[in-house]
Design an enzyme around this catalytic site. Sequence first.
Site, PDB file in Angstrom:
ATOM      1  N   SER A  90     -64.945  29.241  -8.127  1.00 46.19           N
ATOM      2  CA  SER A  90     -64.612  27.845  -8.402  1.00 46.19           C
ATOM      3  C   SER A  90     -65.372  26.961  -7.431  1.00 46.19           C
ATOM      4  O   SER A  90     -66.003  27.449  -6.487  1.00 46.19           O
ATOM      5  CB  SER A  90     -63.101  27.592  -8.274  1.00 46.19           C
ATOM      6  OG  SER A  90     -62.708  27.602  -6.916  1.00 46.19           O
ATOM      7  N   LYS A 112     -61.421  23.238 -26.458  1.00 44.30           N
ATOM      8  CA  LYS A 112     -60.504  24.327 -26.763  1.00 44.30           C
ATOM      9  C   LYS A 112     -60.724  24.842 -28.178  1.00 44.30           C
ATOM     10  O   LYS A 112     -60.680  26.056 -28.428  1.00 44.30           O
ATOM     11  CB  LYS A 112     -59.051  23.869 -26.587  1.00 44.30           C
ATOM     12  CG  LYS A 112     -58.687  23.447 -25.175  1.00 44.30           C
ATOM     13  CD  LYS A 112     -58.869  24.557 -24.156  1.00 44.30           C
ATOM     14  CE  LYS A 112     -58.397  24.128 -22.780  1.00 44.30           C
ATOM     15  NZ  LYS A 112     -58.682  25.115 -21.722  1.00 44.30           N
TER      16      LYS A 112
END
Length: 231
Positions: free
Chosen positions: A36, A156
């Site tokens: 990350s 998504k």
Amino acid sequence: MASTSPVILILGSGPNVGHHVAQAFVAKGYKIALASRSVKEEDKNADLVRISADLSDPHCVKGIFSKVEASLGLPSVVVYNASAGAPNNPEEPLSIPLADFSRDLHVNTTSAFVAAQHAALSFERLPDHRSKTFIYTGNILNETTIASLLDGGVGKSATAHIIRSAAAAYSNKGFKFYYADERKADGTPVYSKISGEAHGKFYVELAEHKSQGPWQQTFVEDVGYKHFPTA
């Protein structure tokens, strides 16, 4: 570096879902790779590797997999937990600046696609007894629209299609691809009340399944998988 222990790579390793998923797999004997923007690469050991990466740049994903293989071994479980998209004006959803839309699409979909590609390449090289599981942390936006979450819904929806296609195409090889979506008991979305602990427990269950289950894994805390009618 070869590893006798299985390896999980978590892309988008935040303090809630990422943290709890990592802890759940540590308890199962996995070595952990976390990627990350916020991680500190110097904070690592023989069983844990932290990789600083900005997933708005899909080209960084290949390097992440290379670092994981060199440090811990090939990942047999890959969790894509990164997400992007600030709320937009619900009355003017097409007002999102192109730069913001493009950046969020990279995080939500393009980098996830590249991660799935490299996961499949890793799975090809792993022995049969390894898990070979890719899990994308999704939500209800692949089934319904929320006017204030346009670019998140686009990402998504697109990635759900990728996961569905991969689950069908690679199941004969023993590779598993899942779109995970935590819901309330009545099937409505949990929104911000996400249970990291429930994700950790459920993701371990998905990894331990021997064969591909339903590609869309809607689940409820303390219940597990539960099928809901399409929203």
